[in-house]
Design a protein around this motif. Structure first.
Motif, PDB file in Angstrom:
ATOM      1  N   UNK A 147     -13.235   9.457   1.793  1.00  0.00           N
ATOM      2  CA  UNK A 147     -12.671   9.999   0.547  1.00  0.00           C
ATOM      3  C   UNK A 147     -11.602  11.044   0.851  1.00  0.00           C
ATOM      4  N   UNK A 148     -11.907  11.965   1.766  1.00  0.00           N
ATOM      5  CA  UNK A 148     -10.944  13.007   2.140  1.00  0.00           C
ATOM      6  C   UNK A 148      -9.705  12.389   2.786  1.00  0.00           C
ATOM      7  N   UNK A 149      -9.912  11.410   3.674  1.00  0.00           N
ATOM      8  CA  UNK A 149      -8.793  10.786   4.364  1.00  0.00           C
ATOM      9  C   UNK A 149      -7.881  10.012   3.432  1.00  0.00           C
ATOM     10  N   UNK A 150      -8.464   9.379   2.426  1.00  0.00           N
ATOM     11  CA  UNK A 150      -7.631   8.613   1.491  1.00  0.00           C
ATOM     12  C   UNK A 150      -6.961   9.531   0.475  1.00  0.00           C
TER      13      UNK A 150
ATOM     14  N   UNK B 114     -11.509  17.299   7.978  1.00  0.00           N
ATOM     15  CA  UNK B 114     -12.370  16.116   8.030  1.00  0.00           C
ATOM     16  C   UNK B 114     -13.529  16.313   9.002  1.00  0.00           C
ATOM     17  N   UNK B 115     -13.385  17.316   9.892  1.00  0.00           N
ATOM     18  CA  UNK B 115     -14.472  17.605  10.842  1.00  0.00           C
ATOM     19  C   UNK B 115     -15.756  18.014  10.135  1.00  0.00           C
ATOM     20  N   UNK B 116     -15.630  18.625   8.960  1.00  0.00           N
ATOM     21  CA  UNK B 116     -16.822  19.015   8.209  1.00  0.00           C
ATOM     22  C   UNK B 116     -17.675  17.791   7.893  1.00  0.00           C
ATOM     23  N   UNK B 117     -17.005  16.708   7.530  1.00  0.00           N
ATOM     24  CA  UNK B 117     -17.727  15.485   7.185  1.00  0.00           C
ATOM     25  C   UNK B 117     -18.137  14.723   8.447  1.00  0.00           C
ATOM     26  N   UNK B 118     -17.300  14.844   9.489  1.00  0.00           N
ATOM     27  CA  UNK B 118     -17.705  14.290  10.773  1.00  0.00           C
ATOM     28  C   UNK B 118     -18.947  14.986  11.297  1.00  0.00           C
ATOM     29  N   UNK B 119     -19.066  16.290  10.977  1.00  0.00           N
ATOM     30  CA  UNK B 119     -20.256  17.045  11.375  1.00  0.00           C
ATOM     31  C   UNK B 119     -21.522  16.530  10.711  1.00  0.00           C
ATOM     32  N   UNK B 120     -21.397  16.023   9.471  1.00  0.00           N
ATOM     33  CA  UNK B 120     -22.559  15.446   8.792  1.00  0.00           C
ATOM     34  C   UNK B 120     -23.002  14.167   9.510  1.00  0.00           C
ATOM     35  N   UNK B 121     -22.023  13.348   9.917  1.00  0.00           N
ATOM     36  CA  UNK B 121     -22.337  12.137  10.691  1.00  0.00           C
ATOM     37  C   UNK B 121     -23.012  12.525  12.011  1.00  0.00           C
ATOM     38  N   UNK B 122     -22.479  13.589  12.639  1.00  0.00           N
ATOM     39  CA  UNK B 122     -23.065  14.052  13.895  1.00  0.00           C
ATOM     40  C   UNK B 122     -24.510  14.513  13.692  1.00  0.00           C
TER      41      UNK B 122
ATOM     42  N   UNK C  78       0.847  -1.188   0.000  1.00  0.00           N
ATOM     43  CA  UNK C  78       0.000   0.000   0.000  1.00  0.00           C
ATOM     44  C   UNK C  78       0.884   1.239   0.000  1.00  0.00           C
ATOM     45  N   UNK C  79       0.674   2.111  -0.979  1.00  0.00           N
ATOM     46  CA  UNK C  79       1.503   3.301  -1.108  1.00  0.00           C
ATOM     47  C   UNK C  79       1.213   4.335  -0.027  1.00  0.00           C
ATOM     48  N   UNK C  80      -0.031   4.425   0.393  1.00  0.00           N
ATOM     49  CA  UNK C  80      -0.402   5.384   1.436  1.00  0.00           C
ATOM     50  C   UNK C  80       0.177   4.960   2.778  1.00  0.00           C
TER      51      UNK C  80
END
Length: 423
Positions: free
Chosen positions: A237-240, A248-256, A175-177
């Motif tokens: 997607x953002x993390x990868x 990433x908090x913006x997307x965590x906010x959607x989960x919240x 895995x390159x990442x």
């Protein structure tokens, strides 16, 4: 068990082994935690920390959730569980895989054993997905709950597959990442994809039932499952694409936001409940919601640090607070009924029978509840203040808790039929 069908409950061997094994794994975790102690304050990528986390996640949380799912899915959706033999096979694979992974992580033996363990867990997840799909594919029951269960099963397979790839990558890097960056995505796919959605789906049906409450605001549930999956997909997607950071908090906010929608539904059920008294299992359920809220609250601090007390507190509130609390409570809402149904099926009304609540020790349940509160509070304070000696002392409280839970579970499982015939 009002307003649900019990006639389609699965055979015992498809459910009961999961409860037995999960209780044993929880006790095993407490012993491993005692050996690990204050090492949890260090980086999360440590052999012993990885071992106890996977003991909790696979041996405790996933094990009992699979068993509960096999019991509750036919009850909730009024469909017979398809292929119960495959359900038992998923239990065997999960048990073997978990044992191999715990041993591999504890001694950090990178190679075939870790890969084999991950493969067994993957087979278990795929088996679960197949059973769920076959059982629910023509179900006309609540669409929102259908989404919660099927999507959580997908994320379970996804999480296990990524975990297997990470195990292979440790032995044969490809895995390159960054391995640690992918590990973060693996963890959050499991937390928000697998655990969060399955718990929310099951709780949306079971909590109102136990409270004798109801809500017509099912649109909250639909909004919840959609927001959680959109937020999780964008987070991954953002993390990868880049890495997990404050953006990433913006997307965590959607989960919240999805979490808030689910809470609004539960609160509406709570306001319209007929049962006013809140028993210990239900108190556990509400404590679990509080722990999840606390975990969301410190997420900004978690994303800014790669180690330290905030990472550890996040894990404690997720695994020992949210997941453990809901399991400790719901075990004694479901397991006694399962055993009662096996022992006394078809005898209701024919004699004086014990109630499901008579199958376990209420005194031991009280001890479990207060020891859990003390353990969680003491561990939280010890980690927050970085008191290594206090963390080591807290591990003994978790041993007491796990032992009391294990004893009470076996008391239910070993219950023998008691029938008092009327004169």
């Amino acid at each position: 068990m009002a307003n649900i069908s019990i006639n389609k409950a699965p055979v015992g061997y498809a459910v009961i082994p999961f409860f037995i094994t999960a209780a044993i794994f929880f006790f095993a975790f407490s012993l491993l935690f005692q050996q690990t102690g204050s090492q949890i304050l260090g980086h999360y990528f440590q052999p012993r920390v990885l071992a106890i986390v996977h003991t909790l996640v696979l041996g405790w949380g996933t094990m009992i959730i699979l068993g509960a799912s096999y019991q509750l899915i036919p009850v909730i959706f009024e469909r017979e569980l398809k292929t119960p033999s495959l359900a038992f096979a998923s239990y065997i694979c999960l048990t073997i895989g978990t044992c191999l992974l715990i041993h591999s992580f504890w001694s950090f033996q990178i190679g075939w054993m870790m890969i084999l363990g991950g493969s067994f867990v993957c087979i278990s997840s795929y088996s679960y997905f197949i059973i769920l799909w076959r059982t629910l594919r023509d179900s006309e029951q609540v669409f929102e709950l259908h989404l919660f269960f099927m999507l959580s099963a997908f994320w379970f397979c996804f999480t296990c597959s990524i975990g297997l790839l990470l195990a292979i990558n440790l032995a044969h890097p490809f895995i390159e990442k960054s391995h640690l960056d992918i590990l973060k995505l693996h963890a959050h796919a499991g937390i928000a994809g697998w655990f969060l959605q399955l718990v929310f789906g099951a709780a949306a049906k079971m909590l109102p039932m136990f409270l004798l409450g109801k809500s017509n605001k099912r649109n909250y549930l639909f909004a919840s499952v959609i927001l959680i999956n959109i937020g999780l997909l964008l987070f991954l997607w953002k993390g990868y694409k880049d890495q997990v950071d404050l953006y990433s908090l913006l997307f965590g906010g959607i989960v919240f936001a999805g979490f808030i929608c689910w809470v609004l539904y539960i609160l509406d059920c709570f306001r319209h409940r007929a049962r006013k008294k809140i028993d210990i299992p239900m108190r556990h359920a509400f404590i679990s919601i509080l722990c999840l809220l606390l975990a969301f609250a410190i997420l900004p601090l978690v994303l800014q640090n790669s180690s330290g007390q905030w990472i550890t507190l996040y894990a404690i509130w997720i695994f020992l607070g949210w997941i453990t609390s809901i399991i400790l409570g719901m075990t004694f809402k479901t397991l006694p009924f399962i055993i009662w149904n096996l022992r006394y099926k078809g005898m209701n009304g024919m004699a004086n029978l014990p109630m499901p609540k008579d199958l376990y020790s209420q005194r031991l349940l009280n001890v479990q509840y207060y020891v859990f509160l003390l353990s969680l509070l003491a561990t939280t304070l010890s980690v927050g203040l970085k008191l290594r000696w206090a963390i080591n002392a807290c591990t003994y409280l978790w041993i007491i808790l796990a032992a009391s839970y294990l004893i009470n579970v076996f008391k239910v499982l070993l219950h023998k039929r008691k029938v008092q015939h009327e004169n």
